[in-house]
Scaffold this active site. Sequence first.
Site, short mmCIF file in Angstrom:
data_model
loop_
_atom_site.label_atom_id
_atom_site.label_comp_id
_atom_site.label_asym_id
_atom_site.label_seq_id
_atom_site.Cartn_x
_atom_site.Cartn_y
_atom_site.Cartn_z
N GLU A 24 0.84 -1.36 0.10
CA GLU A 24 -0.07 0.08 -0.05
C GLU A 24 0.84 1.09 0.03
O GLU A 24 2.16 1.24 0.36
CB GLU A 24 -0.78 0.24 1.26
N LYS B 236 2.54 4.56 1.56
CA LYS B 236 2.52 5.23 2.88
C LYS B 236 2.07 6.65 2.75
O LYS B 236 2.87 7.62 1.98
CB LYS B 236 3.86 5.02 3.42
N ARG C 69 -0.47 9.66 11.55
CA ARG C 69 -1.35 8.36 11.59
C ARG C 69 -2.36 8.78 12.90
O ARG C 69 -2.18 9.39 13.83
CB ARG C 69 -0.17 7.32 12.23
N ARG D 159 -0.67 8.94 17.00
CA ARG D 159 0.22 7.84 17.10
C ARG D 159 0.78 7.88 18.61
O ARG D 159 0.88 6.91 19.27
CB ARG D 159 1.46 7.91 16.10
N ARG E 195 6.74 -5.45 15.24
CA ARG E 195 7.00 -7.09 15.45
C ARG E 195 7.86 -7.53 13.98
O ARG E 195 7.28 -7.30 12.90
CB ARG E 195 5.80 -7.86 15.54
#
Length: 532
Positions: A229, A231, A236, A251, A397
Amino acid sequence: MRCATMRAFADLLDALIYTRSRNAKLRLIGDYLARTPDPDRGWAMAALTGSLDLPAVKPALVRAMVEERVDPVLFALSRDFVGDSAETIALLWPGPEIPPKAGAPLTLSEVVHVLGTISKSDAPAALASMLDRLDADERFALLKLAMGALRVGVSARLAKTGLAQAFGLDVDAVEEVWHGLVPPYAALFDWAEGRGAQPTPENVPVFRPFMLAHPLEEAQVSLDDYAAEWKWDGIRVQLVCVAGETRLYSRAGDDITPSFPEVARAFATPGVLDGELLVKGSAQGGEGGAGSFNALQQRLGRKVVPAKTLAEYPAFVRLYDILFDGAEDLRALPWTERRGRLEGFAARLDPERFDVSAVIEAEDFAALEEIRAGARDAAIEGVMLKRRDSPYVGGRRAGLWYKWKRDPLIADCVLMYAQRGSGKRSSFYSDYTFGAWTAEGELLPVGKAYFGFTDEELKWLDHHVRNHTVNRFGPVRETDKSLVLEVAFDSIHESKRHKSGLAMRFPRISRIRNDKPASEADTIEGLRKLAT
């Protein structure tokens, strides 16, 4: 032994400032919280996480107060040398002519109660009285607390992790309910020490930790496993609608609902969404219908938005993901399933305020790389790569999400001004303003940067500033315009607020150009051709 005095809080701040190890900082925070009683430890957590607001105390008020006891010229010179107002005042504060009688030590709760309820007109006398009762370290802690800028090398996340580790809690569970609680967090500590049930977010629009991405380095990924996608270059945002109440979180977990009331009003469907807050495109906007970040800045930080600004810079959210559909938690589902649920959820929303970020269609990674290389849309920052089977998990992660930013733009600019940094950099001139040439040979500022260089380069730059200063304006030094800095930046935009007419996005120093004469640095006209 439990201790709630300003002495204990000052010792904590002092230890955190001079401790580099993350694990050591966590132990310091945990030890302090374990030995400090309620409500003082709750107020300490509010201070460490930036959640404490003492509106009666402002930096200008504190400066005026100290100048009644200290020579203003001495204070200005000392502030310039030290680089931090709280530290300067703590060291210079002369104390009263008649020392106060010994009494009970000042506690954190007492400070918060007094400064949190007092009027602005009474605040100077109350603050001065407290400073008179403290030593230099305690005065530093009090002033940092009062002015709301601790800067002790502790993020809000680190402070919450310290709390979680101290009491055997899951930090994500703490984050889950954090924004539904208020200082001094009695319910949180009751849960932590087994006296109460775990707080729940069922009827409160709380903030959930964002899923974050690792930078994509040299390795490639297979588009069979990852979806791509754009950015987008906004901010955010998390949209939360629970029990008829809507909030927008940044964020960092800040509540920014008042800055974007039209978006909040339009999001009345129960659920939690993740997306990018943007403003509608204009002549400077791109093909995606979004304006540049420079346009979005006209809306940021406003608690009350004038009707004219609402009309000129209408906001919308480009949706990335869905965390909750009503009360149903979707975070454990793979991205592909969440994507389908997101598209279905978005179809029920106002298309003027919400759309879904499109998936980039590319045959393979090489084709995606070519598409990314051609992206210079004003609102595109790069590409996101999301593993198709990934759940939505807070934090970064490994192997799940990657961000692949577009290559930065580069310009050679001339160093014009320098200012000392804060905290560990308070002894160095580390904040640099740089400029480019006009056609008439005038140098105009185009940006400011305070990172991108190594520690050794910082020492070199500091030495250069000190030896090439031609003028001083308070804490700012003007240099002789002889040094060229190679500056990397994500984008550059037209700006009416700057004399040069340009504003850089995320500028950083990428190289010191000792080899290049200042006369050969870039021009305003050349930079304007890069503007989006």
